[in-house]
Write an enzyme that holds these catalytic residues in place. Sequence first.
Site, PDB file in Angstrom:
ATOM      1  CD  GLU A 135      -3.955  -9.792   4.875  1.00 54.53           C
ATOM      2  OE1 GLU A 135      -4.116 -10.881   4.334  1.00 54.53           O
ATOM      3  OE2 GLU A 135      -3.433  -9.641   5.983  1.00 54.53           O
ATOM      4  CB  THR A 174      -0.927  -0.006   1.232  1.00 56.40           C
ATOM      5  OG1 THR A 174      -1.662  -1.231   1.240  1.00 56.40           O
ATOM      6  CG2 THR A 174      -1.893   1.169   1.211  1.00 56.40           C
ATOM      7  CD  GLU A 175       3.418   2.898  -3.829  1.00 55.21           C
ATOM      8  OE1 GLU A 175       3.040   3.855  -4.559  1.00 55.21           O
ATOM      9  OE2 GLU A 175       4.299   2.099  -4.142  1.00 55.21           O
ATOM     10  N   PRO A 176       0.394   5.879  -0.408  1.00 50.34           N
ATOM     11  CG  PRO A 176       1.604   7.746   0.328  1.00 50.34           C
ATOM     12  CD  PRO A 176       1.773   6.347  -0.178  1.00 50.34           C
ATOM     13  NE  ARG A 222     -27.095  -5.406  34.324  1.00 51.88           N
ATOM     14  CZ  ARG A 222     -26.848  -4.447  35.198  1.00 51.88           C
ATOM     15  NH1 ARG A 222     -26.101  -4.679  36.260  1.00 51.88           N
ATOM     16  NH2 ARG A 222     -27.346  -3.233  35.012  1.00 51.88           N
ATOM     17  N   GLY A 269      -4.178   1.896  -2.799  1.00 52.43           N
ATOM     18  CA  GLY A 269      -4.602   0.945  -1.776  1.00 52.43           C
ATOM     19  C   GLY A 269      -5.242  -0.242  -2.452  1.00 52.43           C
ATOM     20  N   GLY A 316     -24.892  -3.642  27.635  1.00 51.06           N
ATOM     21  CA  GLY A 316     -25.438  -2.337  28.028  1.00 51.06           C
ATOM     22  C   GLY A 316     -24.313  -1.336  28.247  1.00 51.06           C
ATOM     23  CD  GLN A 334     -27.821  -2.338  22.243  1.00 48.88           C
ATOM     24  OE1 GLN A 334     -26.905  -1.587  21.886  1.00 48.88           O
ATOM     25  NE2 GLN A 334     -28.903  -1.874  22.844  1.00 48.88           N
TER      26      GLN A 334
END
Lengths: 375, 253
Positions: free
Chosen positions: A359, A122-124, A264, A127, A335, A332
């Site tokens: 990847e 990867t380069e700037p 819980r 991608g 909580g 979720q």
Amino acid sequence: MTEEQKLFQKTVRKFCEKEIKPLASKIDKEEYFPWDMYKKMGKLGLMGMTVPKKYGGAGIDKICYMIALEEISRLCGSTGITIEAHNTLGNGYIYEAGTEEQRKKYLPRLTGGEAFTALAITEPNAGSDVGGIQTTAVIDGDEWVLNGTKQFITSGDIAEAIIVMAKTDKTKGTKGISAFILEKDTPGFKVGQLEDKLGLRGSKTAELIFEDCHVPKENILGEKDKGFYGVMDTLDRGRTAVGAMSVGIARGALEDSIAYAKQREQFGRPIGKFQAIQWMIADMATEIEAARLLVYRAAYLEDNNMSFSKEAAIAKLFASEIAMRATRNAIQIHGGYGYMRDRPLERYFRDIKLSQIGEGTSEIQRIVIAKRLGL
Amino acid sequence: MNIIVCAKQVVDVSEMKVDSKTKKPILQGVPQKISDIDKNAIEEAIKIKDKHGGKITVVTVGPSDAKERIKELLAMGADEGVLISSTDKYDYRIVSSLLAEAIKKIGEYDIVLCGEASIDMFSGQVGPRVAGLLNIPQITYAQNINAEKDKTVAMRNMGDKSVTTESSYPVLITVTKEINEPRLPSLMQILGAANKPINEWSAGSLTKELQPKVETIELKGIPMQRKNIVYKDDVDDSVKKLVDSLAKEGVLR
Ligand SMILES: Cc1cc2nc3c(=O)[nH]c(=O)nc-3n(C[C@H](O)[C@H](O)[C@H](O)COP(=O)(O)OP(=O)(O)OC[C@H]3O[C@@H](n4cnc5c(N)ncnc54)[C@H](O)[C@@H]3O)c2cc1C
Ligand SMILES: Cc1cc2nc3c(=O)[nH]c(=O)nc-3n(C[C@H](O)[C@H](O)[C@H](O)COP(=O)(O)OP(=O)(O)OC[C@H]3O[C@@H](n4cnc5c(N)ncnc54)[C@H](O)[C@@H]3O)c2cc1C
């Protein structure tokens, strides 16, 4: 699973419970990199899992490798990706594409936990579109001269041997790319900035800069101008592995959720007695089992030298998507407690996001799948 | 130094459930494993071998699937396995005589190592019985072993005190859990274990006397009931009441 695979799983699980579990939170919160732990992993064989014994590896099959990645990622995503990148992207590429000399020179140290490796694609400005890379390699006598910048490279700052993808023929896109093995003390090679990330914070992600880096001619990995195929092959292997990582993180979310739902109590009973919670957990369990089987299928095909590119993309796409959902629902179910940093739920949620990006993004997986379906 | 380790396959009791109505343990589908303390025995054997060289043979009396469990011990570092195939109806007497006969058949040995007891039944009988049948000295409950060239010195855990005991070879030693921490095999060792030999001997070939004298009629879980007493008045008062009732229960003396 065969008895041998079960024993692998048990062994890796015990190791992870003992060595990784106590560190997982610190690895995330302090971006801590546990060198000693990786050395121990090397002794156990986790740093060169699929590399044959001849080159210092453990020589296990791909299914066992997936089992190990799931166990590691179950407790720590950062360790999971570090191990995955090292084993598949680095060692795997060197083993698959390397000459006998290259394998003998690099693999024993890399598989023993003495040193890390990395793969720099990867380069700037490139991608998903690997063909668009701008790093160049030009021949100069007996050496290749590399120029360019890579970014987001896992373990790039600590790797002793880095595989660098570069253009050897600028007039061509994917057909003008080659791979090179670069050693870290090569003059002209510099590590740039380290990324500050959402998740996987204990894994190192670096920018790499090459300014007239001279690499010996024999360090080209695979054939000249054929690097794109080598890297795509490596990414195919990596996709199954990212699938296994995703299954591991999702399993963490599931196991924690089951335990919490039993314990819980609200409105006078355990929240696990509420259908709303049961359904979330049942869906998680179902999707995780399906994802694991997809991962094993792709690994099985690879073990048996059958084509597995489509299956690997399917496994990665499905596993990363369901794991994202599982980690979200796990918060979720917990909580307000799930939202807090003293429990690992929010870490799972941050860590898993990379699976939909690295990847090959989920979109790219769909492109690969569609293409393999003849579209 | 040739070492023989007796190791038993047991149900993984941590995965076992008890039927709430009949109080009987549900054994179906519960995974099997090597009894934990026997793994300490293997670990100690490997340490002794590392020091003196030699060979480690593991002997198991059990059903044929126990072979898979023996592989784990071979991966840890044992050299060879012997499975005495059997039904699980044997009592301690028969198991001990099978082990003793097998050990005689293996022949050369300096140390026989056993766990102090197996984690399923915890009778602690097998080690001493085997030593008796072999007519060799025994050191039980070893929490520390120092195997020297011509003698072994072991510290025995006697609960509130420890006793140091010395023996010549051959000797049978049973070890306790605290003696060491069993190692994890490496992935390479797990693969390598597939090439180590496991011999299967039938029980009938070792002894003709296979009729158990002890018959297990029933296995039942002990129901544990909580008293759920809550003291919530004045703190000092509650503490006093709690201490009183603990003393009454015999928990405090
Ligand atoms: C933690 C981390 C570790 C990494 N490790 C490495 C490493 O070790 N080595 C390495 O080389 N790289 C590494 N990467 C980089 C990673 O491979 C890229 O981020 C990834 O390939 C996506 O590229 P990009 O970020 O440039 O996004 P882009 O390619 O710019 O994509 C942006 C968006 O556009 C979408 N998109 C792009 N093209 C198409 C298309 N044709 N059709 C539809 N949608 C499209 C993408 O799916 C995405 O949603 C790492 C990244 C991260 C975050
Ligand atoms: C950042 C943050 C800020 C907050 N600020 C405040 C504040 O200022 N003041 C304040 O008082 N509180 C505050 N809270 C607390 C917040 O209101 C609670 O977290 C929320 O009400 C959920 O309660 P809980 O965390 O105890 O989860 P639980 O009630 O234990 O719920 C756990 C899970 O069970 C499910 N569940 C519970 N009961 C049922 C049922 N009958 N049927 C089906 N599912 C059920 C829930 O939907 C959830 O998925 C804050 C929380 C956070 C995270």
